[in-house]
Design a protein around this motif. Structure first.
Motif, PDB file in Angstrom:
ATOM      1  N   GLY A   1     -33.233   2.433  59.493  1.00 31.04           N
ATOM      2  CA  GLY A   1     -31.859   2.198  59.904  1.00 31.04           C
ATOM      3  C   GLY A   1     -31.748   2.282  61.418  1.00 31.04           C
ATOM      4  N   ALA A   2     -30.525   2.369  61.889  1.00 28.74           N
ATOM      5  CA  ALA A   2     -30.251   2.503  63.321  1.00 28.74           C
ATOM      6  C   ALA A   2     -29.269   3.650  63.490  1.00 28.74           C
ATOM      7  N   ALA A   3     -29.777   4.824  63.868  1.00 23.30           N
ATOM      8  CA  ALA A   3     -28.941   6.017  63.908  1.00 23.30           C
ATOM      9  C   ALA A   3     -29.552   7.049  64.838  1.00 23.30           C
ATOM     10  N   SER A   4     -28.741   8.038  65.191  1.00 26.28           N
ATOM     11  CA  SER A   4     -29.211   9.227  65.896  1.00 26.28           C
ATOM     12  C   SER A   4     -28.603  10.440  65.208  1.00 26.28           C
ATOM     13  N   CYS A   5     -29.166  11.597  65.485  1.00 28.92           N
ATOM     14  CA  CYS A   5     -28.667  12.840  64.896  1.00 28.92           C
ATOM     15  C   CYS A   5     -28.383  13.823  66.018  1.00 28.92           C
ATOM     16  N   THR A   6     -27.159  14.342  66.050  1.00 28.05           N
ATOM     17  CA  THR A   6     -26.784  15.362  67.027  1.00 28.05           C
ATOM     18  C   THR A   6     -26.756  16.719  66.343  1.00 28.05           C
ATOM     19  N   VAL A   7     -27.475  17.680  66.922  1.00 31.05           N
ATOM     20  CA  VAL A   7     -27.470  19.064  66.459  1.00 31.05           C
ATOM     21  C   VAL A   7     -27.000  19.924  67.622  1.00 31.05           C
TER      22      VAL A   7
ATOM     23  N   ILE B   1     -24.532  12.704  62.043  1.00 33.60           N
ATOM     24  CA  ILE B   1     -25.260  11.451  62.209  1.00 33.60           C
ATOM     25  C   ILE B   1     -24.351  10.462  62.934  1.00 33.60           C
ATOM     26  N   THR B   2     -24.912   9.715  63.872  1.00 37.44           N
ATOM     27  CA  THR B   2     -24.205   8.618  64.521  1.00 37.44           C
ATOM     28  C   THR B   2     -24.875   7.307  64.118  1.00 37.44           C
ATOM     29  N   ILE B   3     -24.128   6.431  63.495  1.00 33.41           N
ATOM     30  CA  ILE B   3     -24.637   5.114  63.113  1.00 33.41           C
ATOM     31  C   ILE B   3     -24.542   4.188  64.319  1.00 33.41           C
ATOM     32  N   LEU B   4     -25.639   3.565  64.675  1.00 29.65           N
ATOM     33  CA  LEU B   4     -25.699   2.724  65.864  1.00 29.65           C
ATOM     34  C   LEU B   4     -25.586   1.242  65.548  1.00 29.65           C
TER      35      LEU B   4
END
Length: 211
Positions: free
Chosen positions: A43-49, A72-75
């Protein structure tokens, strides 16, 4: 959402699923009271913790401990496939009464050292995750999931130990400040985990795990 396999009881939730056309709506900054493993397949995403943002590339693993805020941020609207495991500390009480297997989650500052990639492990994590699934059924069983979960936690613990002796920080760990989103979504409250009394950036406690 396509659900390939799921097992759930009060101590454990295992899922393998895909959002074919993901949107931002289901993904918000939150915390919960169980440990979480997110394994990103595609997919196209990032994860912020907390305030660290990690790019999600195939075979990225994110570790999250109780009361550690994350989202999760979907890009892009590409199929978002992942494994997620949520489990309670009590699940380990019999096999690991001193909870040594939880060191990669607990023995680090909030929002740091959350990310691993497949090359960090001697056994590819997806092999263990795939083995947790029940063939020819979308419904998993506790014995299979827990057996391979303990093996996965052992592999994570070995990788964590190796990382501690490596002075070079992981190149895939990217720290980003997402102040606008955090201030919109969350306020500050103390984290209540037994191993860390630092403040989490998020007050929202989710009744559902990361999706």
């Amino acid at each position: 959402m396509a659900v390939y396999n799921v097992y759930e009881d009060p101590q454990l939730l295992f899922r393998h699923l895909t959002d074919e056309k993901p949107t931002h709506d289901p993904f918000y900054m939150h915390i919960h009271d169980q440990y979480e493993i997110l394994y990103f397949i595609g997919g196209a995403a990032s994860c912020t913790v907390e305030t660290a943002t990690y790019p999600l590339l195939p075979d990225t693993m994110i570790l999250i401990r109780p009361m550690e805020s994350h989202c999760i941020t979907i890009l892009a609207q590409e199929p978002y496939e992942r494994y997620t495991i949520n489990f309670s500390e009590e699940l380990l009480d019999n096999i690991d009464p001193t909870h040594k297997l939880l060191a990669p989650f607990n023995d680090r500052p909030l929002g740091e050292q959350n990310v691993y990639c497949a090359s960090d492990f001697t056994i590819h994590p997806q092999k263990l995750l795939s083995a947790m699934q029940t063939p020819d059924s979308t419904k998993g069983d506790r014995l299979t999931v827990t057996a391979y979960l303990f093996a996965l936690l052992h592999e994570i613990n070995r990788a964590f130990t190796r990382k501690k002796s490596d002075p070079i920080p992981p190149p895939r760990e990217v720290v980003g400040r997402r102040s606008r989103r955090l201030h919109q979504r969350a306020s500050v409250r103390p984290a209540v985990g037994a191993n860390d009394r630092r403040r989490s950036v998020c007050q929202r406690v989710a009744t559902q795990p990361t999706v």
